[in-house]
Scaffold this active site. Structure first.
Site, PDB file in Angstrom:
ATOM      1  N   GLY A   1       0.794  -1.217   0.000  1.00 18.69           N
ATOM      2  CA  GLY A   1       0.000   0.000   0.000  1.00 18.69           C
ATOM      3  C   GLY A   1       0.823   1.261   0.000  1.00 18.69           C
TER       4      GLY A   1
ATOM      5  N   LEU B   1      -3.840  -5.748  -5.217  1.00 21.67           N
ATOM      6  CA  LEU B   1      -2.774  -4.740  -5.101  1.00 21.67           C
ATOM      7  C   LEU B   1      -1.520  -5.244  -4.368  1.00 21.67           C
ATOM      8  CD1 LEU B   1      -2.178  -1.750  -5.746  1.00 21.67           C
ATOM      9  CD2 LEU B   1      -2.933  -1.227  -3.426  1.00 21.67           C
ATOM     10  N   ASP B   2      -0.374  -5.075  -4.992  1.00 15.04           N
ATOM     11  CA  ASP B   2       0.922  -5.450  -4.404  1.00 15.04           C
ATOM     12  C   ASP B   2       1.017  -6.931  -4.071  1.00 15.04           C
ATOM     13  OD1 ASP B   2       1.585  -2.767  -4.602  1.00 15.04           O
ATOM     14  OD2 ASP B   2       0.964  -2.316  -2.567  1.00 15.04           O
ATOM     15  N   GLU B   3       0.190  -7.721  -4.718  1.00 16.67           N
ATOM     16  CA  GLU B   3       0.191  -9.157  -4.459  1.00 16.67           C
ATOM     17  C   GLU B   3       0.585  -9.972  -5.684  1.00 16.67           C
ATOM     18  OE1 GLU B   3      -0.098 -10.856  -1.829  1.00 16.67           O
ATOM     19  OE2 GLU B   3      -1.188  -9.694  -0.329  1.00 16.67           O
TER      20      GLU B   3
END
Lengths: 284, 284, 284, 284
Positions: free
Chosen positions: D201, D227-229
């Site tokens: 995040g 997100l960001d995964e």
């Protein structure tokens, strides 16, 4: 008194003895200052004491110097005082390879490297466009055995004209004459593309390949007349393996070269580098 | 006065204000001492000031404390003074995996880790031989939900009996109760086998494999009742790739675990670790 | 046919030419085998081809060899075939410093290093207890100019008696005679406590301190009669700074020495190390 | 037949079974080719087999494909064949921060990154000068909640117009909509300024400071709607300490961001990155 708070950096070198920290911090109190950062080191090798501190005060230079004078005189210290915010006047020497110059200029413009570069001086015209993009004056002259003395004289002229504090050899690839090394002693930084003291001299990536090392590196050091033997400021390495050709090692190594040189310039510009004989003291 | 030179370590924490370095260094002068090392840090997060210095003096403890008293009182500082040479009294908690214990004991015997270990307390008997080889008392009790309170009570008994300054969880693998965490606050160090805050909780190497990370790591941190959330003291990582199974990651990670824990214990034993709220200040 | 699946490791070296992978993988098919891992490298320096593969098959050695024979003969290849599970017979030479031996023995017992050590041979008795704790036979004889030939003869006796495949100099600190180097060519690994080729010879940490390097390291290499010039297998470095004395560098460097040597032994034991002239090919 | 040697890269993914290496290498022999490099991996997680090889042959594409066809059909493999020398068509998305874009463009021009960039698309005009210096077309449109759909549509238009193979988010700082993530699945790479999975995040350097980590890092990963995964391609870390402010962490981290993203783009452009479910297989 300037009536506004400013941050000064004070660096001191003197023979070690008891009571130095107390004496210097006393001068800071006398200068109405608050010590923000402070680092010191006593060298057992040389018996010298080194100190770097940053001072928050409303006094101007004359006021601070007046407070410091009795202490540094008593210590017989060499010392420098400057505003943290003042950029270091830097002359960059370059040749054809742009990775180090590119990194220096990008970092400088981004505000991460507090230097000003009144001129890039090169022995080839290739990097003129890059310098120009960053609004930096660029000047080039071919270097041959015949023209080398004139080129070196030009270096000294520029050092004089712009009151240069630091000369950076950003893959300049020419060996400076002993006289010039002497003239720039302690204020010229070179990047060598190996992990010194391994692979001094020419073609270090070729040497590294032939020796089959498992890590290659880069070394930023002060220039001395003893080639690749100057005091080391910063070093980095990166892992490689048997499958990488000399060309690939050269490409891989460029990242280490530019980051290592930029870091060394940053440390110097922030007055974090001290010479203790042939070694450097670095206050990070 | 002891008539012989000894090296003392002094650590101080207090609210930040101008003049602290001068005041403390003045006390050192009053204690007839020479400051050998000195580091300080002003935390913008908390407004606290932290200092660690080593002092060479012929005065004994009473003499140094007398010199310090007015300064630390005026600063309302928390402080500790000790001989550098005195080993830190350490209780080690262990389970079955021996790599961290082995590293601690080997380093301690080799003279590279200045701790004394009056007892290793384990929840399995497996590491008794290893402790015995190093001449360390070993005691084991099975830990079950029923016996856990008794085991934890035994920890506190040993802490009391041996005047323990540091409790090291060397892959102890049991979660301490909130009460015990509280009782050992700021003096219990755990090693977690991941690069926190990634992969909290159980089976971090399995989690790391599933997530496909390219670096695995280890984190030494103070124990708090908030699992794997305590202040971080030291971290290391090592590169891995897709071909490594969970078992291989576990094997590779053990080196990082033991070196990271040993380093954290060494930093603590040398009084280099300070707590600033939830963060650590580490003077290396 | 053994009727049960086993994993074999096959290593091959031959002159490079088209079709080798196809030929060797064809032999694997003929051996009823599934290739689990496979790595190869064509050396531009020497024109040699190197291959390591692991094979899952129910055939026994004779069966696999029969399938391989026509291919390796046609390639005029040097090759070795072995069960992955068979530990490498290793003789360890030691002196007084125990950190490398301790790491090797701990890793071996933990199941992370697939070697068997029928004997530790030392020139001092100090490490007998450590070897004994791990149940390893230990033998020591003082080495003097007079007794050195007898000691070296004893090494060769043990190599012969136990059919030793690898001799590990775990900080043995004695220079092997040219004749012994020759006899153990390609199967003796030394750990040198510097990042070679920097700081060859004695007291590398002293040399590193004097030169003021910012990283120190360790190098595991094959022993040759050209001191500290043998083919490099593994290297690691760790960051240091000006404040660390030679004693501290020595302590810091021990971690790198033991992890570097253990890793090199592991790579060798897993048949991942090939010699290509003076360079090593390492299949990780 | 082109009558001149060229180097092709072949990548294959299929369900694992015995004999694949033999079958594929047979096709290479049939294509009159010499295998220069070859790497393969059998995933235990998914049962998939992955292979990347480079092939030196005088055959043209049609000739090689004819030789491969029966094999890849039999294996039911997904595969790609391309000239090593052909640059990967890349669209770069940018915002205001230029360090990643600068590194990509410099590396590309220096010949170390085999991509072509027909367009840089940004949500701010700031980097137009940098792109222009490198002769790259630059286009910018403000992104607001209202204009975001149009901006994303423009991305897809450009992908289509230039037959884009790779979309690079060079600190683009906008979250892509799920639909766009889906449309670019497996061919969009983002750089996140933390060592994932830590500090997902916003404001990861702030988070890292607050948590007091001792290493900060950067992660290049495929973009997914989570997100960001997304699957991780490359990660790097650098050591920091308590004294560094969020601003300093941000500056220090930029080097890791740009080198990590450039490396990930290089791996992708060289067809070294494979997706195995949520993990990446990287053949270096």
């Amino acid at each position: 008194m300037s009536n506004e708070h400013q941050i000064w950096v004070l660096t001191i070198g003197c023979n070690d003895r008891p009571g130095i920290v107390h004496a210097v911090s006393g001068a800071c109190v006398a200068a109405d200052g608050n010590i923000v950062e402070c680092q010191q080191f006593s060298s057992e090798d040389s018996g010298r004491f080194f100190m770097r501190l940053t001072l928050d005060t409303v006094l101007d230079r004359a006021g601070i110097e007046a407070a410091l004078a009795p202490v540094v005189e008593d210590l017989d210290a060499s010392w420098e005082l400057d505003l943290v915010s003042r950029p270091t006047r830097t002359l960059v020497l370059a040749s054809k390879a742009g990775h180090c110059l590119n990194d220096l200029l990008f970092r400088q413009r981004s505000g991460h490297l507090n230097i000003e570069i009144p001129r890039v001086l090169a022995n080839h015209p290739d990097l003129g466009g890059l310098a120009g993009f960053y609004g930096i004056d660029f000047e080039d002259h071919a270097v041959t055995p015949e023209t080398k003395p004139a080129f070196e004289a030009r270096i000294l002229e520029l050092v004089d004209e712009f009151d240069i504090e630091l000369v950076v050899l950003a893959r300049y690839m020419q060996i400076l004459s002993p006289g010039l090394c002497e003239a720039l002693s302690g204020r010229a930084i070179n990047i060598h593309h190996s992990f010194l003291p391994g692979f001094k001299g020419a073609n270090p990536y070729r040497q590294a390949h032939n020796r089959g090392v498992k890590l290659i590196g880069a070394t930023a050091h002060f220039v001395t007349s003893d080639l690749d033997e100057g005091p080391i400021i910063e070093q980095n390495v990166v892992r490689v393996d048997h499958s990488q050709s000399v060309t690939q090692l050269t490409s891989i190594g460029q990242d280490e070269e530019s980051r290592t040189l930029t870091e060394a310039v940053k440390l110097f510009a922030e007055r974090r580098v001290f010479l203790d004989g042939h070694r450097t003291i670095i206050f990070r």
